[in-house]
Design a protein around this motif. Structure first.
Motif, PDB file in Angstrom:
ATOM      1  N   GLU A 170       0.839  -1.187   0.000  1.00  0.00           N
ATOM      2  CA  GLU A 170       0.000   0.000   0.000  1.00  0.00           C
ATOM      3  C   GLU A 170       0.877   1.241   0.000  1.00  0.00           C
ATOM      4  OE1 GLU A 170      -0.832   0.813   4.718  1.00  0.00           O
ATOM      5  OE2 GLU A 170      -2.192  -0.547   3.672  1.00  0.00           O
ATOM      6  N   ALA A 171       0.268   2.384  -0.289  1.00  0.00           N
ATOM      7  CA  ALA A 171       1.004   3.638  -0.398  1.00  0.00           C
ATOM      8  C   ALA A 171       1.599   4.035   0.944  1.00  0.00           C
ATOM      9  CB  ALA A 171       0.069   4.737  -0.905  1.00  0.00           C
ATOM     10  N   GLY A 172       2.787   4.591   0.897  1.00  0.00           N
ATOM     11  CA  GLY A 172       3.424   5.065   2.114  1.00  0.00           C
ATOM     12  C   GLY A 172       4.828   5.567   1.852  1.00  0.00           C
ATOM     13  N   VAL A 173       5.488   5.973   2.923  1.00  0.00           N
ATOM     14  CA  VAL A 173       6.847   6.515   2.866  1.00  0.00           C
ATOM     15  C   VAL A 173       7.696   5.757   3.871  1.00  0.00           C
ATOM     16  CG1 VAL A 173       8.308   8.549   3.254  1.00  0.00           C
ATOM     17  CG2 VAL A 173       6.028   8.811   2.214  1.00  0.00           C
ATOM     18  N   VAL A 174       8.886   5.332   3.451  1.00  0.00           N
ATOM     19  CA  VAL A 174       9.802   4.662   4.365  1.00  0.00           C
ATOM     20  C   VAL A 174      11.175   5.322   4.289  1.00  0.00           C
ATOM     21  CG1 VAL A 174      10.563   2.884   2.717  1.00  0.00           C
ATOM     22  CG2 VAL A 174      10.703   2.450   5.171  1.00  0.00           C
ATOM     23  N   LEU A 175      11.758   5.534   5.447  1.00  0.00           N
ATOM     24  CA  LEU A 175      13.144   5.985   5.579  1.00  0.00           C
ATOM     25  C   LEU A 175      13.964   4.750   5.893  1.00  0.00           C
ATOM     26  CD1 LEU A 175      15.288   8.315   5.999  1.00  0.00           C
ATOM     27  CD2 LEU A 175      14.616   8.266   8.396  1.00  0.00           C
ATOM     28  N   GLU A 176      14.825   4.355   4.961  1.00  0.00           N
ATOM     29  CA  GLU A 176      15.615   3.129   5.106  1.00  0.00           C
ATOM     30  C   GLU A 176      17.062   3.500   5.403  1.00  0.00           C
ATOM     31  OE1 GLU A 176      16.201  -0.931   2.525  1.00  0.00           O
ATOM     32  OE2 GLU A 176      16.737   0.956   1.578  1.00  0.00           O
ATOM     33  N   MET A 177      17.532   3.086   6.582  1.00  0.00           N
ATOM     34  CA  MET A 177      18.894   3.404   6.993  1.00  0.00           C
ATOM     35  C   MET A 177      19.708   2.131   7.162  1.00  0.00           C
ATOM     36  SD  MET A 177      18.261   6.435   9.764  1.00  0.00           S
ATOM     37  CE  MET A 177      16.803   5.632  10.423  1.00  0.00           C
ATOM     38  N   THR A 178      20.769   2.022   6.376  1.00  0.00           N
ATOM     39  CA  THR A 178      21.781   0.992   6.582  1.00  0.00           C
ATOM     40  C   THR A 178      23.089   1.747   6.795  1.00  0.00           C
ATOM     41  OG1 THR A 178      21.976   0.763   4.169  1.00  0.00           O
ATOM     42  CG2 THR A 178      20.538  -0.780   5.316  1.00  0.00           C
ATOM     43  N   LEU A 299       2.546  12.225  -0.850  1.00  0.00           N
ATOM     44  CA  LEU A 299       1.475  11.296  -0.465  1.00  0.00           C
ATOM     45  C   LEU A 299       0.830  11.781   0.826  1.00  0.00           C
ATOM     46  CD1 LEU A 299       3.356   7.921  -1.121  1.00  0.00           C
ATOM     47  CD2 LEU A 299       1.529   8.895  -2.527  1.00  0.00           C
ATOM     48  N   PRO A 300       0.096  12.884   0.769  1.00  0.00           N
ATOM     49  CA  PRO A 300      -0.506  13.436   1.992  1.00  0.00           C
ATOM     50  C   PRO A 300      -1.402  12.427   2.691  1.00  0.00           C
ATOM     51  CG  PRO A 300      -0.714  14.964   0.153  1.00  0.00           C
ATOM     52  CD  PRO A 300      -0.242  13.673  -0.425  1.00  0.00           C
ATOM     53  N   GLY A 301      -1.239  12.344   3.997  1.00  0.00           N
ATOM     54  CA  GLY A 301      -2.087  11.469   4.786  1.00  0.00           C
ATOM     55  C   GLY A 301      -1.671  10.017   4.819  1.00  0.00           C
ATOM     56  N   ARG A 302      -0.661   9.647   4.031  1.00  0.00           N
ATOM     57  CA  ARG A 302      -0.210   8.255   4.035  1.00  0.00           C
ATOM     58  C   ARG A 302       0.818   8.046   5.138  1.00  0.00           C
ATOM     59  NH1 ARG A 302      -3.971   5.534   2.141  1.00  0.00           N
ATOM     60  NH2 ARG A 302      -2.501   3.791   2.252  1.00  0.00           N
ATOM     61  N   PRO A 303       0.991   6.815   5.625  1.00  0.00           N
ATOM     62  CA  PRO A 303       1.872   6.576   6.776  1.00  0.00           C
ATOM     63  C   PRO A 303       3.349   6.821   6.468  1.00  0.00           C
ATOM     64  CG  PRO A 303       1.066   4.505   5.861  1.00  0.00           C
ATOM     65  CD  PRO A 303       0.298   5.591   5.187  1.00  0.00           C
ATOM     66  N   LEU A 304       4.059   7.311   7.491  1.00  0.00           N
ATOM     67  CA  LEU A 304       5.502   7.478   7.450  1.00  0.00           C
ATOM     68  C   LEU A 304       6.114   6.474   8.409  1.00  0.00           C
ATOM     69  CD1 LEU A 304       5.814  11.380   7.804  1.00  0.00           C
ATOM     70  CD2 LEU A 304       5.453  10.053   5.719  1.00  0.00           C
ATOM     71  N   THR A 305       7.173   5.803   7.980  1.00  0.00           N
ATOM     72  CA  THR A 305       7.832   4.842   8.848  1.00  0.00           C
ATOM     73  C   THR A 305       9.321   4.867   8.572  1.00  0.00           C
ATOM     74  OG1 THR A 305       7.771   2.546   9.620  1.00  0.00           O
ATOM     75  CG2 THR A 305       7.572   2.899   7.256  1.00  0.00           C
ATOM     76  N   ALA A 306      10.082   4.250   9.448  1.00  0.00           N
ATOM     77  CA  ALA A 306      11.541   4.248   9.317  1.00  0.00           C
ATOM     78  C   ALA A 306      12.103   2.972   9.907  1.00  0.00           C
ATOM     79  CB  ALA A 306      12.157   5.464  10.009  1.00  0.00           C
ATOM     80  N   THR A 307      13.189   2.491   9.320  1.00  0.00           N
ATOM     81  CA  THR A 307      13.893   1.330   9.849  1.00  0.00           C
ATOM     82  C   THR A 307      15.387   1.607   9.815  1.00  0.00           C
ATOM     83  OG1 THR A 307      14.172   0.212   7.703  1.00  0.00           O
ATOM     84  CG2 THR A 307      12.133  -0.219   8.907  1.00  0.00           C
ATOM     85  N   GLY A 308      16.103   1.025  10.757  1.00  0.00           N
ATOM     86  CA  GLY A 308      17.551   1.172  10.759  1.00  0.00           C
ATOM     87  C   GLY A 308      18.129   1.241  12.145  1.00  0.00           C
TER      88      GLY A 308
END
Length: 372
Positions: A170-178, A299-308
């Motif tokens: 589904e639509a969303g934003v992810v911040l991926e940190m390695t 993507l207004p209103g879509r979830p923001l998440t992050a991993t790392g």
């Protein structure tokens, strides 16, 4: 070259910004939505795949049936944790882990590595998630070499990370940190936007390599007697890498991003007592928040998440959450990792879900969308 074992970020568990860290769990036991549970009747065996005794393949089978939809799926995730493959469906689940799969192999090497999971019969769906050393592998060649009877999908590792974090395609934003950092915003239709990922010289703002490099630079400023220096960071840099006069050559000869990232946890530790280190961690959090907020406008209103693992640094976590809060943004907990995302994509395809062919993020056999 001296090396402090505390300075490795690649093997540390992912953490989310809001809420305490969950108990560490083998990601192999995560279902497609990121939920974790025991697998009944585990049995284990091992076999070496190279002459290196530290390089092992572990095969685990479960006595009970697979949890996924009816049908055979093979998922292969390659990133900083090595190669992880799972075959699930009507037969007991089989697992293959090569933790130190860090070289950049050819397509035939990848297919050979997972051949033991496909030799009896090809699965109905195979999904490959390519990150780390294989991020630039020729996805079209990998698909062409796969069994014609299998629906094959190859996705960018960040796409698998997004799906795993959200628990769904589904639509969303992810911040991926390695070692570095990338932010991906997509709705799997019209929006496919990437922020950063340019490497330690041109970008990776707020990443582990950026923070480590900034920490060493602050140490050198103290050594030179110019403003903005830190005696504590200079001493820590000498402890980790030796005499500072050798640092430029060290970074020229060895992988630059990895070496700089090795120093990031040291900067994080010193941020509790050293104001320069604390300021660098605060700035890193602000850079990461900038990327997330920029992506969220698409993507207004879509979830923001992050991993790392960088989110294990308290000063960065606090700075990121605080900066997002000032902009009325909230970071949602990540439900699963890239392996969980790869499995979710496979089950989505198995259920005839729509998935577009959109290189370089998603590659399908042929150029038509699955399920369209």
């Amino acid at each position: 070259m001296p090396h402090d074992p505390r300075t490795s970020l690649d093997d540390a568990p992912d953490e989310i910004v809001d809420g305490p860290a969950e108990p560490e769990t083998d990601p192999a036991t995560a279902d497609a939505a990121g939920a974790v549970g025991p697998i009944p009747g585990e049995r284990e065996g091992s076999a070496p795949v190279t002459g290196d005794e530290d390089e092992r393949v572990w095969i685990v089978g479960a006595e009970g049936p697979g949890d996924g939809p009816v049908g055979e799926v093979l998922v292969v995730d390659i990133g900083t944790r090595g190669l992880r493959a799972r075959r699930t469906g009507e037969e007991p689940e089989s697992r293959l882990d090569i933790p130190h799969f860090t070289s950049a192999p050819r397509v035939e090497n990848l297919l050979g590595a997972v051949a033991m999971l496909t030799e009896d019969r090809p699965p109905a769906v195979t999904v490959w998630s390519l990150g780390g050393a294989v991020a630039d592998l020729d996805a079209a060649a990998l698909i062409s070499a796969a069994a014609p009877s299998t629906r094959t999908v190859v996705v960018d590792g960040a796409i698998a990370t997004l799906v795993g974090a959200l628990g769904a395609v589904e639509a969303g934003v992810v911040l991926e940190m390695t070692t570095g950092v990338r932010t991906i915003a997509t709705d799997f239709a019209d929006v496919w936007h990437t922020i950063d990922g340019w490497g330690p010289i041109l970008g990776d703002r707020g990443s582990a390599s950026w923070l480590g490099g900034q920490g060493l630079a602050a140490g050198l400023r103290f050594r030179d007697g110019v403003p903005g220096g830190s005696e504590a960071l200079l001493a820590a840099g000498r402890h980790a890498f030796g005499d500072e006069r050798t640092w430029p050559e060290m970074l020229r000869v060895h992988p630059q991003a990895e070496l700089l990232a090795d120093f990031a946890p040291v900067v994080g530790d010193l941020s509790r007592t050293d104001p320069v280190a604390e300021g660098l961690c605060r700035l890193a959090g602000e850079h990461l928040a900038d990327a997330l907020c920029t992506a969220s406008m698409l993507l207004p209103g879509r979830p923001l998440t992050a991993t790392g693992a960088l989110l294990l640094v308290d000063a960065i976590k606090i700075s990121l959450a605080g900066t997002l809060g000032k902009r009325y943004k909230v970071l949602e907990p990540a439900l699963g990792d890239s392996l969980a995302g790869t499995r979710t994509i496979a089950e989505h395809v198995l259920r005839a879900g729509v998935l577009p062919h959109h290189p370089p993020h998603v590659h399908l056999r042929g150029a038509e969308a699955i399920g369209a």
